[in-house]
Design an enzyme around this catalytic site. Structure first.
Site, PDB file in Angstrom:
ATOM      1  N   GLN A 155       3.119   0.187  -1.786  1.00  0.00           N
ATOM      2  CA  GLN A 155       2.087   0.332  -2.706  1.00  0.00           C
ATOM      3  C   GLN A 155       0.942  -0.769  -1.563  1.00  0.00           C
ATOM      4  O   GLN A 155       1.183  -1.944  -1.118  1.00  0.00           O
ATOM      5  CB  GLN A 155       2.521  -0.672  -3.841  1.00  0.00           C
TER       6      GLN A 155
ATOM      7  N   LYS B 102       3.742   4.843 -11.408  1.00  0.00           N
ATOM      8  CA  LYS B 102       5.157   5.744 -10.454  1.00  0.00           C
ATOM      9  C   LYS B 102       6.043   5.804 -11.364  1.00  0.00           C
ATOM     10  O   LYS B 102       7.260   6.881 -10.819  1.00  0.00           O
ATOM     11  CB  LYS B 102       4.731   5.509  -9.211  1.00  0.00           C
TER      12      LYS B 102
ATOM     13  N   ASP C 286       2.819   9.888   0.656  1.00  0.00           N
ATOM     14  CA  ASP C 286       1.553   9.540   0.789  1.00  0.00           C
ATOM     15  C   ASP C 286       0.767  10.114   1.568  1.00  0.00           C
ATOM     16  O   ASP C 286      -0.281   9.971   1.589  1.00  0.00           O
ATOM     17  CB  ASP C 286       1.405   8.145   0.960  1.00  0.00           C
TER      18      ASP C 286
END
Ligand code: NDP
Length: 280
Positions: free
Chosen positions: A93, A49, A116
């Protein structure tokens, strides 16, 4: 023999679009990535990322917290990031260590910065079709389906898996594009028979080589979301690629299929978040 859908190429094109728009319009965009503990797979994802951010011209802020981090400490960091004008997107995460409540952590992220699209507010918006961001993996799968030129409208679509992060939103996105959608799970009866109806089959099970050729209709589009690490260290999808690729019309490989798309969509979502916040 199926045509292989090149997730690397499709994702590279998306990242280039993001990079070009950021450069052309001189957009300031920042993504904070929070990782707790030492899970090696999570480390790899976070590094990927970071690299994608560098490529796109998105500033990345990494917060690596120790395994024993408490809820209080993590929520305090999220509050700080929610208030930070340089941070447009916040990604925590997953999975988190056991002492941390994932749901409560996600709900603490400002929905505007929830790139997300896991926050209840964003999930609800996706449900009613009025959203700013789409969840990264299902949105990436949709881009791959679009890249085949196959129109989802009116097609029989079968999604195997009903998790909140992949299966359920995937089904919703297919429905938004007028697919006739069936969602399968561990209690589904006659799974192979249901799957054989699919013009578009999406596997998000988390079991290596789970989808075999006898479960696939001739000419189906097969999207393999699974990322499974075998004992020999190799990555493998949920679909038995060698035999299913003999029957499908299009198929995604693992690696190099859905995986890179997830990160490309994250970059796109961060740019969208930055544009919305910079306009406020
Ligand atoms: P979950 O474990 O949360 O969900 C798996 C789903 O598969 C569940 O709904 C489960 O059913 C269903 N399932 C399990 N066994 C069977 C069975 N025998 N028959 C039918 N259905 C079954 O996984 P995720 O959704 O988080 O992830 C799925 C896969 O996708 C994993 O391999 C993961 O690593 C990968 N992944 C890949 C990403 C990428 O970027 N490419 C991103 C996210 C995930 P039930 O609900 O009944 O238990």
């Amino acid at each position: 023999m199926a045509q292989i859908i090149d997730g690397k190429a499709v994702s590279a094109a998306i990242k280039e679009q993001v990079r070009d728009e950021i450069a052309r319009d001189n957009i300031k965009a920042g993504l904070a990535v929070v990782i707790v503990g030492n899970d090696p797979a999570s480390r790899v994802y976070v590094n990927n990322k970071k690299k994608a951010c560098e490529f796109c011209g998105i500033k990345s802020f990494e917060y690596a917290l120790p395994e024993e981090t408490t809820m209080e400490q993590l929520l305090e960091l999220i509050d700080t990031l929610n208030a930070d004008k340089n941070v447009n997107g916040i990604l925590v995460q997953l999975p988190l260590p056991k002492q941390l409540d994932e749901k409560a952590v996600i709900e603490r992220i400002s929905p505007k910065k929830d790139v997300d699209a896991f926050h209840e507010t964003n999930v609800g918006k996706i449900m009613i079709g009025n959203y700013s961001f789409l969840p990264c993996t299902p949105a990436g799968c949709m881009e791959l389906i679009h890249s085949t030129g196959v129109d989802v409208a009116g097609k029989e679509c079968v999604v195997i898996g009903r998790s909140n992060i992949v299966g359920k939103p995937m089904a919703m996105l297919l429905l938004h594009e007028n697919g006739t959608v069936t969602v399968c799970h561990s209690k589904t009866k006659n799974l192979a028979e249901v799957c054989r109806r699919a013009d578009i089959l999406v596997a998000a099970v988390g079991k290596p080589n789970f989808v075999t050729a006898d479960m696939v209709k001739e000419g189906a589009v097969v999207i393999d979301v699974g990322i499974n690490r075998l004992e020999n260290g190799k990555l493998c999808g949920d679909v038995k690629f060698d035999e299913v690729s003999e029957k499908a019309s299009f198929i995604t490989p693992v690696p190099g299929g859905v995986g890179p798309m997830t990160i490309a969509t994250l970059m796109k979502n961060t740019l969208t978040a930055a544009k919305i916040q910079n306009d406020e």
